[in-house]
Design a protein around this motif. Sequence first.
Motif, PDB file in Angstrom:
ATOM      1  N   ILE A 194       0.138  16.728  -6.513  1.00 38.00           N
ATOM      2  CA  ILE A 194       0.429  17.463  -5.280  1.00 38.00           C
ATOM      3  C   ILE A 194      -0.307  18.797  -5.284  1.00 38.00           C
ATOM      4  CG2 ILE A 194       2.231  18.587  -3.925  1.00 38.00           C
ATOM      5  CD1 ILE A 194       2.360  15.605  -3.743  1.00 38.00           C
ATOM      6  N   ARG A 195      -0.251  19.494  -6.420  1.00 35.31           N
ATOM      7  CA  ARG A 195      -0.953  20.784  -6.513  1.00 35.31           C
ATOM      8  C   ARG A 195      -2.455  20.586  -6.435  1.00 35.31           C
ATOM      9  NH1 ARG A 195      -0.672  22.878 -11.114  1.00 35.31           N
ATOM     10  NH2 ARG A 195       0.559  21.374 -12.289  1.00 35.31           N
ATOM     11  N   ALA A 196      -2.942  19.443  -6.923  1.00 32.01           N
ATOM     12  CA  ALA A 196      -4.379  19.170  -6.868  1.00 32.01           C
ATOM     13  C   ALA A 196      -4.878  19.100  -5.433  1.00 32.01           C
ATOM     14  CB  ALA A 196      -4.682  17.864  -7.594  1.00 32.01           C
ATOM     15  N   LEU A 197      -4.043  18.603  -4.534  1.00 33.42           N
ATOM     16  CA  LEU A 197      -4.449  18.478  -3.135  1.00 33.42           C
ATOM     17  C   LEU A 197      -4.601  19.825  -2.452  1.00 33.42           C
ATOM     18  CD1 LEU A 197      -2.255  15.418  -2.115  1.00 33.42           C
ATOM     19  CD2 LEU A 197      -4.744  15.452  -2.385  1.00 33.42           C
ATOM     20  N   ARG A 198      -4.097  20.901  -3.096  1.00 30.20           N
ATOM     21  CA  ARG A 198      -4.297  22.235  -2.538  1.00 30.20           C
ATOM     22  C   ARG A 198      -5.729  22.721  -2.726  1.00 30.20           C
ATOM     23  NH1 ARG A 198       1.066  25.174  -5.147  1.00 30.20           N
ATOM     24  NH2 ARG A 198       2.637  23.832  -4.152  1.00 30.20           N
ATOM     25  N   GLN A 199      -6.447  22.107  -3.646  1.00 26.19           N
ATOM     26  CA  GLN A 199      -7.843  22.500  -3.839  1.00 26.19           C
ATOM     27  C   GLN A 199      -8.642  22.022  -2.625  1.00 26.19           C
ATOM     28  OE1 GLN A 199      -9.755  22.259  -7.500  1.00 26.19           O
ATOM     29  NE2 GLN A 199      -7.909  22.483  -8.763  1.00 26.19           N
ATOM     30  N   PRO A 200      -9.368  22.919  -1.987  1.00 21.21           N
ATOM     31  CA  PRO A 200      -9.997  22.595  -0.696  1.00 21.21           C
ATOM     32  C   PRO A 200     -10.837  21.321  -0.708  1.00 21.21           C
ATOM     33  CG  PRO A 200     -10.143  24.948  -1.137  1.00 21.21           C
ATOM     34  CD  PRO A 200      -9.586  24.329  -2.379  1.00 21.21           C
ATOM     35  N   ALA A 201     -11.689  21.156  -1.711  1.00 17.47           N
ATOM     36  CA  ALA A 201     -12.581  19.994  -1.719  1.00 17.47           C
ATOM     37  C   ALA A 201     -11.790  18.694  -1.795  1.00 17.47           C
ATOM     38  CB  ALA A 201     -13.548  20.092  -2.895  1.00 17.47           C
ATOM     39  N   TYR A 236      -6.023  11.810  -4.836  1.00 17.71           N
ATOM     40  CA  TYR A 236      -6.849  11.258  -3.763  1.00 17.71           C
ATOM     41  C   TYR A 236      -6.355   9.883  -3.329  1.00 17.71           C
ATOM     42  CZ  TYR A 236     -10.938   8.817  -1.827  1.00 17.71           C
ATOM     43  OH  TYR A 236     -11.774   8.062  -1.057  1.00 17.71           O
ATOM     44  N   SER A 237      -6.091   9.020  -4.307  1.00 15.80           N
ATOM     45  CA  SER A 237      -5.702   7.647  -3.990  1.00 15.80           C
ATOM     46  C   SER A 237      -4.349   7.577  -3.303  1.00 15.80           C
ATOM     47  CB  SER A 237      -5.687   6.800  -5.266  1.00 15.80           C
ATOM     48  OG  SER A 237      -6.977   6.691  -5.823  1.00 15.80           O
ATOM     49  N   SER A 238      -3.444   8.497  -3.649  1.00 12.51           N
ATOM     50  CA  SER A 238      -2.124   8.464  -3.021  1.00 12.51           C
ATOM     51  C   SER A 238      -2.229   8.650  -1.518  1.00 12.51           C
ATOM     52  CB  SER A 238      -1.217   9.536  -3.628  1.00 12.51           C
ATOM     53  OG  SER A 238      -1.682  10.839  -3.313  1.00 12.51           O
ATOM     54  N   VAL A 239      -3.050   9.589  -1.095  1.00 11.12           N
ATOM     55  CA  VAL A 239      -3.228   9.840   0.341  1.00 11.12           C
ATOM     56  C   VAL A 239      -4.023   8.709   0.982  1.00 11.12           C
ATOM     57  CG1 VAL A 239      -4.163  11.442   2.053  1.00 11.12           C
ATOM     58  CG2 VAL A 239      -3.124  12.324  -0.045  1.00 11.12           C
ATOM     59  N   ARG A 240      -5.046   8.252   0.297  1.00 11.99           N
ATOM     60  CA  ARG A 240      -5.902   7.185   0.826  1.00 11.99           C
ATOM     61  C   ARG A 240      -5.104   5.923   1.134  1.00 11.99           C
ATOM     62  NH1 ARG A 240      -9.502   3.252  -2.056  1.00 11.99           N
ATOM     63  NH2 ARG A 240      -8.667   4.022  -4.026  1.00 11.99           N
ATOM     64  N   PHE A 241      -4.240   5.512   0.209  1.00 12.26           N
ATOM     65  CA  PHE A 241      -3.486   4.278   0.409  1.00 12.26           C
ATOM     66  C   PHE A 241      -2.420   4.426   1.492  1.00 12.26           C
ATOM     67  CE2 PHE A 241      -5.060   2.939  -3.853  1.00 12.26           C
ATOM     68  CZ  PHE A 241      -5.584   1.708  -3.459  1.00 12.26           C
ATOM     69  N   LEU A 254       0.812  -1.213   0.000  1.00  6.11           N
ATOM     70  CA  LEU A 254       0.000   0.000   0.000  1.00  6.11           C
ATOM     71  C   LEU A 254       0.847   1.266   0.000  1.00  6.11           C
ATOM     72  CD1 LEU A 254      -2.722  -1.188   2.524  1.00  6.11           C
ATOM     73  CD2 LEU A 254      -3.035  -0.817   0.073  1.00  6.11           C
ATOM     74  N   LEU A 255       2.005   1.238   0.669  1.00 12.76           N
ATOM     75  CA  LEU A 255       2.875   2.405   0.706  1.00 12.76           C
ATOM     76  C   LEU A 255       3.390   2.737  -0.691  1.00 12.76           C
ATOM     77  CD1 LEU A 255       4.377   4.549   2.380  1.00 12.76           C
ATOM     78  CD2 LEU A 255       6.233   2.885   2.668  1.00 12.76           C
ATOM     79  N   VAL A 256       3.891   1.736  -1.392  1.00 16.98           N
ATOM     80  CA  VAL A 256       4.383   1.970  -2.749  1.00 16.98           C
ATOM     81  C   VAL A 256       3.228   2.338  -3.674  1.00 16.98           C
ATOM     82  CG1 VAL A 256       5.506   0.903  -4.739  1.00 16.98           C
ATOM     83  CG2 VAL A 256       6.407   0.506  -2.452  1.00 16.98           C
ATOM     84  N   THR A 257       2.082   1.684  -3.497  1.00 15.49           N
ATOM     85  CA  THR A 257       0.912   2.053  -4.305  1.00 15.49           C
ATOM     86  C   THR A 257       0.572   3.523  -4.122  1.00 15.49           C
ATOM     87  OG1 THR A 257      -0.039  -0.177  -4.233  1.00 15.49           O
ATOM     88  CG2 THR A 257      -1.543   1.620  -4.701  1.00 15.49           C
ATOM     89  N   GLY A 258       0.508   3.976  -2.862  1.00 15.63           N
ATOM     90  CA  GLY A 258       0.160   5.359  -2.594  1.00 15.63           C
ATOM     91  C   GLY A 258       1.154   6.346  -3.157  1.00 15.63           C
ATOM     92  N   LEU A 259       2.448   6.092  -2.957  1.00 19.26           N
ATOM     93  CA  LEU A 259       3.471   7.011  -3.465  1.00 19.26           C
ATOM     94  C   LEU A 259       3.506   7.016  -4.991  1.00 19.26           C
ATOM     95  CD1 LEU A 259       6.358   6.266  -0.926  1.00 19.26           C
ATOM     96  CD2 LEU A 259       4.841   8.257  -0.978  1.00 19.26           C
ATOM     97  N   ALA A 260       3.376   5.835  -5.593  1.00 16.41           N
ATOM     98  CA  ALA A 260       3.425   5.753  -7.057  1.00 16.41           C
ATOM     99  C   ALA A 260       2.217   6.421  -7.697  1.00 16.41           C
ATOM    100  CB  ALA A 260       3.513   4.291  -7.487  1.00 16.41           C
ATOM    101  N   MET A 261       1.098   6.487  -6.966  1.00 15.93           N
ATOM    102  CA  MET A 261      -0.085   7.164  -7.491  1.00 15.93           C
ATOM    103  C   MET A 261       0.215   8.611  -7.885  1.00 15.93           C
ATOM    104  SD  MET A 261      -3.055   5.513  -7.621  1.00 15.93           S
ATOM    105  CE  MET A 261      -3.825   3.998  -7.045  1.00 15.93           C
ATOM    106  N   LEU A 262       1.214   9.200  -7.237  1.00 17.52           N
ATOM    107  CA  LEU A 262       1.534  10.601  -7.513  1.00 17.52           C
ATOM    108  C   LEU A 262       2.110  10.797  -8.915  1.00 17.52           C
ATOM    109  CD1 LEU A 262       3.104  11.557  -4.059  1.00 17.52           C
ATOM    110  CD2 LEU A 262       0.826  12.164  -4.919  1.00 17.52           C
ATOM    111  N   VAL A 263       2.596   9.734  -9.537  1.00 17.54           N
ATOM    112  CA  VAL A 263       3.201   9.884 -10.871  1.00 17.54           C
ATOM    113  C   VAL A 263       2.410   9.181 -11.959  1.00 17.54           C
ATOM    114  CG1 VAL A 263       5.500  10.110  -9.861  1.00 17.54           C
ATOM    115  CG2 VAL A 263       4.720   7.863 -10.628  1.00 17.54           C
ATOM    116  N   THR A 264       1.334   8.472 -11.605  1.00  9.65           N
ATOM    117  CA  THR A 264       0.628   7.691 -12.623  1.00  9.65           C
ATOM    118  C   THR A 264      -0.052   8.566 -13.672  1.00  9.65           C
ATOM    119  OG1 THR A 264      -1.273   7.532 -11.122  1.00  9.65           O
ATOM    120  CG2 THR A 264       0.254   5.675 -11.161  1.00  9.65           C
ATOM    121  N   SER A 265      -0.607   9.698 -13.244  1.00 13.28           N
ATOM    122  CA  SER A 265      -1.249  10.571 -14.234  1.00 13.28           C
ATOM    123  C   SER A 265      -0.216  11.156 -15.184  1.00 13.28           C
ATOM    124  CB  SER A 265      -2.039  11.689 -13.541  1.00 13.28           C
ATOM    125  OG  SER A 265      -1.192  12.482 -12.722  1.00 13.28           O
TER     126      SER A 265
END
Length: 410
Positions: free
Chosen positions: A205-212, A338-343, A61-72
């Motif tokens: 990372i910048r997306a997480l700055r959006q409040p919602a 979202y998924s990076s933080v969730r995992f 889950l740790l690698v899944t979450g961190l890797a989510m940051l580069v998948t897009s």
Amino acid sequence: MSGASGTIRAAFRQPKSVWAVAFASVIAFMGIGLVDPILPAIAESLEATPTETEMLFTSYLLVTGLAMLVTSWVSSRIGARRTLLIGLAIIVVFATAAGLSGNVESIIGFRAGWGLGNALFISTALATIVGAASGGRGAAIVLYEAALGLGIAIGPLLGGLLGHLSWRGPFFGTAALMAIGFIAIVVLLRDDGPRPEPTKLSAPIRALRQPALGVLAAAALFYNIGFFVLLAYSPFPLGFDVLGLGFTFFGWGIGLAITSVFVAPLLTRWMPRTRVLQIALPLLAVDLLAAGLFIDDAAALVVCIVVGGLVLGVLNTVLTECVMEATDLQRSVASSAYSSVRFLGGAIAPPAAAELAHLIAPSAPYYAAAGAVLVALVIIVIGRRALARVNGPDLGAQAEAEALSVADAT
């Protein structure tokens, strides 16, 4: 209610390419619960502690979450199809390697590699299904959550059946099924569709700055602690054999699948999504408290696990819908952020639960998980203004109208 039933009907009226991705998604999500029934067997066979075996979840889950940051960033450059195939190929390789391992440290490492493939696949699969599915976004999310629920349900059952023969069996079984998913996508998903604009590496990372999106990700981090304490820690206090654990968590997963597909759309038809979250999160906290109170009664603990699955199905679907509606960002960017933080929340929970049980009491992990879920509730309540957008417009009627239009066209 008609809008919700229309969304459900539309979810299962899809092109072959969408079904190919959904099938592969089922197999990918099987990997989450696959090792659940064999944790005690691995601990016994490889002379590992409960904390060490729980690291099979954490590394994954740790690698899944961190890797989510580069998948897009990856998928926007090489295309969704190639990203999906690379993810599946990585899972096949590392699942096979885990099955061939001779010590728990090696399996932990190979599960980390498995997590990389999982990250490439999962976030891209959601964006692909939402983009290619007929019947609107609501129907696509229902189909995706159905794949998640089915995969999470089958994973423990397959793990129990194959693990009854050998703890290596579930790893080899997953590798074989992932290879089938790879072939299905090669044959049926011929076109990526319109290629999105290449995203920047910093976009999630910048997306997480959006409040919602930030509020939803923070809530999901604490919610996932409850999710994975129930899933990853419960095999130890239950004390069942491999088959017993497999069937227990099959029931848990079936409950999750049923409510994610059928109950969640009905609830969001009747009331705002944020209100559904404010009802379901306290119910999950109460269920976790009950699990802690009845930890010495195996039958009662099984009931708590299955009931927890019913509540988790609603929460998974509604949170995913909220993420897809929260911003105007590309779906792949929102999903990855979202998924990076969730995992990461899921990665923390299993070894922390094992340590709490060792240091305090076997029931302590459930009480801590209940507290984490209540923190998620507080985040949703405090951030309700930022989440106003996710409560409308209603997707049910829109999805039904789009589904009828598609049906008329065919």
